[in-house]
Design a protein around this motif. Sequence first.
Motif, short mmCIF file in Angstrom:
data_model
loop_
_atom_site.label_atom_id
_atom_site.label_comp_id
_atom_site.label_asym_id
_atom_site.label_seq_id
_atom_site.Cartn_x
_atom_site.Cartn_y
_atom_site.Cartn_z
N LEU A 56 -23.70 23.76 35.91
CA LEU A 56 -24.64 22.66 35.72
C LEU A 56 -24.99 21.99 37.05
CD1 LEU A 56 -25.39 20.92 32.92
CD2 LEU A 56 -23.99 19.26 34.10
N SER A 92 -18.18 33.08 40.90
CA SER A 92 -16.87 32.45 40.94
C SER A 92 -16.70 31.47 39.79
CB SER A 92 -16.64 31.77 42.28
OG SER A 92 -17.72 30.92 42.58
N ARG A 93 -17.74 30.75 39.47
CA ARG A 93 -17.64 29.84 38.33
C ARG A 93 -18.89 29.97 37.45
NH1 ARG A 93 -15.50 24.89 37.55
NH2 ARG A 93 -17.38 23.72 38.00
N LEU A 94 -18.65 30.05 36.16
CA LEU A 94 -19.78 30.12 35.21
C LEU A 94 -19.48 29.11 34.12
CD1 LEU A 94 -22.35 31.77 34.23
CD2 LEU A 94 -20.76 33.07 32.83
N ASP A 95 -20.38 28.16 33.89
CA ASP A 95 -20.15 27.23 32.78
C ASP A 95 -21.24 27.41 31.72
OD1 ASP A 95 -22.37 25.98 33.67
OD2 ASP A 95 -21.38 24.10 34.23
N SER A 96 -21.19 26.58 30.70
CA SER A 96 -22.11 26.84 29.58
C SER A 96 -23.57 26.74 30.00
CB SER A 96 -21.82 25.91 28.41
OG SER A 96 -21.12 24.78 28.80
N ALA A 97 -23.88 25.81 30.91
CA ALA A 97 -25.27 25.70 31.34
C ALA A 97 -25.72 27.00 32.01
CB ALA A 97 -25.44 24.52 32.29
N ILE A 107 -26.07 29.79 29.45
CA ILE A 107 -27.26 29.67 28.61
C ILE A 107 -28.51 30.07 29.39
CG2 ILE A 107 -28.76 27.99 27.48
CD1 ILE A 107 -26.22 26.65 26.44
N VAL A 108 -28.58 29.63 30.65
CA VAL A 108 -29.74 30.01 31.48
C VAL A 108 -29.84 31.53 31.57
CG1 VAL A 108 -30.58 30.04 33.84
CG2 VAL A 108 -29.91 27.88 32.80
N LEU A 144 -17.46 33.53 27.35
CA LEU A 144 -18.42 32.43 27.33
C LEU A 144 -19.79 32.92 26.87
CD1 LEU A 144 -18.86 29.47 27.91
CD2 LEU A 144 -19.32 30.03 30.27
N LEU A 146 -26.81 24.86 39.75
CA LEU A 146 -28.02 25.62 39.46
C LEU A 146 -29.15 25.08 40.32
CD1 LEU A 146 -27.91 26.01 35.59
CD2 LEU A 146 -27.90 27.84 37.26
N GLU A 185 -13.36 36.69 31.13
CA GLU A 185 -13.49 35.28 30.75
C GLU A 185 -14.95 34.87 30.69
OE1 GLU A 185 -11.15 33.40 33.70
OE2 GLU A 185 -12.55 33.79 35.32
#
Lengths: 371, 261
Positions: free
Chosen positions: A26, A56-61, A64-65, A87, A29, A83
């Motif tokens: 988030l 290295s890091r992936l979050d929900s935003a 979704i993108v 998600l 981006l 992992e």
Amino acid sequence: MAAATLETVQRTDSLPVIVLAGDWTLATLPQPLAPFERRLRELAGTGSGWDLQSISRLDSAGAIVLWRNWGRRWPASLVVGSEHRLLLERVEAIVAELPGRSSERLAWLLVPGRLAIVALDHLAGMVALIGQMVLDFGYLLVHPRDIPWREFSANLYKSGAQALPVTALIGFLIGIVLSYLSALQLKNFGADVFIVNLLGISIVRELGPVLVAVLVAGRSGSAMTAQLGVMRVTEEIDALATMGVSRSLRLVLPKVVALAVTMPLLVIWCSAAGIIGGMVSANLQMDLSYGFFIDTLPRVVPVANVWIGIGKGLVFGLLIGLIACHFGLRVKPNTESLSANTTSSVVTSITVAILVDAVFAILTRSFGIPL
Amino acid sequence: MEARPTAVPAIQIRRLTTRFGDVVIHRDIDLDLMPGQMLGLVGGSGSGKTTLLREIVGLLAPSQGSVRLFGQTVLDSDPQRRRLLRRRFGMLFQQGALFSALSVFDNIAFPLRELRLFDEALIRDLVLLKLAMVELEPRHCRLMPAELSGGMVKRVALARALSLEPELLVLDEPTAGLDPDRSENFVRLLKALQNELGFTVVMVTHDLGTLLGLATRLAVLADHRIVASGTVDEVLAVDHPFIHNFFGVRHDMAAAGPRAS
């Protein structure tokens, strides 16, 4: 934190592979998002493979993108850590359609009907409240020990004593203004002395009660609605009920009775201040002596006007108290409902007071006007 | 997820003193919490646990001393920096503190809309994803907070706290008001989410089950200061009347069944 990046890498044979790296979160981006997404969409359209292992890091935003620019389906060839795959699978499980609100086509036709039902509902609620008050009165006559004296006196003080300064100020100022403007006109006709008649009748009979009604509706009516409303939100009213304390007896009755007692007194107080204001103004403007004013007032303003003013005060007080409590008890446990009901309470109180005032004017047209 | 390469503490409290008038709540408190750790803050009622929590999130200024989150002061004088920092943590209030005038969907979408970075379609997807994470269904979207049960309020509040992908989650009595079954569910959910998202947690709780189910570290507030802090076993080894009292029950529980572990 590293920014999200993507690059196309040509590997050995066939199609190129799109390699994503950095933090896809988030916070990281790229902004604005639209051009970045367009690029993602174009790349997805080429049908090339995707390599997400360097992220290295992936979050929900970020997920979704990615997912929505893949066209909400898995790309033909994808390399991704377990992992991050988890998600993406979560994102895949999102339903495409929200359970929407049902929209009716001719909804506007229902509006008048709904309004009528709401109005009837309010009317029924008011009648029920009045009925409950009558029953409570009967109960208190038989059980005088249960009369809520403390609540009554607290309400007397809050809605009566504390309202004295503001009602006096408003009455005094209105008296001055009215006297000043009338004097200008009366001078033209050489009818200066009639200022006493004019001020006396208009303030005692009409302005005093209506001014106080507006002030009390805004001051005490709103406070009562808000208090009852918050007590509902915090379940204090339910707590009272479980202790076997009647809410109408302990909360509604003292408020309504206190207003019915204080309003006539406030009307006298406010009218007196208005007349004093008018007297001062007349003295300054037209050199009308205080002695003459005070001497003339009882002769030209029949005492019936005072009784009409007091009677109005009593009725307005009852109505404002009832309306305030009625709306207060209808508050639902959310902030929106609290503010809507407080607004309705004040607006309804003032409107009803002025309507009833008109009825009074018609009913009492043969009293207290010197011929 | 991965531990961050830099070893900046998520929370760093130095010589913090709180006074309300003449009453001293905290005196010279020092506390460190590294990213990824889950800290349980315990103490008797009135020992200032919630006050300390409010100072950590910057709702209350300490009388003396400093609170740093991710190396930055919480009460930074620059509003922009303060705002950016506040986006990095989420708070779950004791009563949920959902906006009562907004539906469940709008409650969770609120912080996302405040960012003004995303379009509605993306926000919708994000909200539904968060709802799924806290094990609620899309049909709950249109409900108003007043229509939710206590457990659902906590879940929605958690989804809202998680909506900005916080690195730090502050929990004030996360399981208060839930029955043991639901409270255990909620702890399981929090733990699973922490595993998946890797956020740091600081929480205040009275419930031993919640505490021992979640916390990897403990800090005990008593006599205006932190009398013990460290891993659960380290804290249990400290000789202090409050610790004996509070965790005395735990030994009984440990003897009675495996739940406490």
